[in-house]
Design an enzyme around this catalytic site. Structure first.
Site, short mmCIF file in Angstrom:
data_model
loop_
_atom_site.label_atom_id
_atom_site.label_comp_id
_atom_site.label_asym_id
_atom_site.label_seq_id
_atom_site.Cartn_x
_atom_site.Cartn_y
_atom_site.Cartn_z
N HIS A 94 -2.21 -5.79 -8.82
CA HIS A 94 -1.57 -4.63 -8.10
C HIS A 94 -0.75 -5.16 -7.26
O HIS A 94 -0.98 -5.94 -6.38
CB HIS A 94 -2.36 -3.64 -8.02
N GLU A 107 4.84 -1.56 -12.87
CA GLU A 107 4.99 -0.69 -11.70
C GLU A 107 5.78 -1.29 -10.66
O GLU A 107 5.38 -2.12 -9.88
CB GLU A 107 3.53 -0.64 -11.12
#
Length: 276
Positions: free
Chosen positions: A101, A173
């Protein structure tokens, strides 16, 4: 979407929720499943904090809601203070593990090599890797989005050798769309990133069931447009799904939007319903 390829909708709780708060969220999801309030076209997954994973597992057992860990160490065990292994999070209830992430890459200096080690360890442990990739605003401004995403995808898979995951989730993302200060991406920007991710996967992981998701400032106001207008197999949501009503509202919006979809049905990974 076909019954064999449900639309995936998930959320990472990040560093939120006590045991009591996590339990209340899980109870609300269980109630929604048992009363038929979760659209059958949508498969839910949640990524609690490590401290609440086992408790959430117990409350959601048999509901079909998949569980994941937000991070895990690639080593099997040993003197690594403060870390948890892939085997440990699987034992606590995870069938998915989030890897790479943007916050891990920036706040904890997680490199592409570290991401690759974790992906390989997750596969060895029998977990489904949820690999997050995305470019920074500077990289996008320089026109480097495609190259950055291709590198991140290929690097993440580089340590697998002859092993291949039974299934793989990849979340596009963009860094600039994440968090409270993130800017919601417009469909053309998302489509560009998704195409780059899918192209890299086609070269490096052909034949493995793979779902490409989008995450980054997803909220009730744009979820339907993302579903109908993009070639995407699911959404990975942040704070808009930090309450059970928020996640369930998004599930209904996604289900409604699937009927108006302009993109073809996608082959989606089948997220294991229960890890135990």
């Amino acid at each position: 979407m076909t019954a064999a390829a449900p639309f995936l909708l998930g959320t990472s709780w990040k560093m939120t929720k006590t045991l009591a708060e996590a339990g209340a969220y899980a109870d609300a999801l269980r109630s929604a499943v048992e009363t038929g309030s979760v659209p059958p076209e949508v498969r839910l997954f949640v990524l609690p904090a490590a401290t609440t994973l086992a408790a959430v597992r117990d409350r959601l057992a048999g509901t079909g809601v998949a569980l994941g860990a937000q991070n895990a160490h690639p080593g099997p065990e040993g003197a690594v203070t403060g870390e948890v292994s892939m085997t440990m999070v699987r034992d606590a209830g995870a069938s998915i593990v989030e890897i790479g992430h943007a916050e891990r890459r920036t706040l904890f200096a997680e490199t592409d090599d570290m991401v690759a080690d974790k992906v390989a360890a997750a596969v060895t442990a029998g977990l489904t890797p949820l690999v997050c990739v995305g470019e920074t605003s500077t990289e996008r401004a320089r026109g480097e989005t495609e190259d950055v995403l291709a590198h991140q995808v290929r690097s993440a898979l580089s340590r697998l050798g002859s092993s291949r995951p039974v299934e793989l989730l990849v979340a596009y993302e963009p860094h600039w769309a994440i968090g409270a200060g993130g800017r919601a991406a417009v469909p053309d920007e998302v489509a560009e990133g998704l195409a780059a991710v899918r192209s890299a996967l086609a070269k490096d992981l052909a034949g493995t069931p793979t779902a490409v998701l989008y995450g980054g400032s997803v909220h009730p106001g744009n979820a339907a447009d993302l579903v109908t207008g993009l070639d995407v197999a699911g959404l990975f949501v942040g704070r808009a799904a930090w309450t059970a009503p928020g996640l369930l509202d998004l599930a209904r919006r996604c289900a409604d939007a699937l009927g108006e979809r302009t993109t073809p049905d996608l082959v989606s990974a089948i997220v294991r319903k229960d890890p135990r």
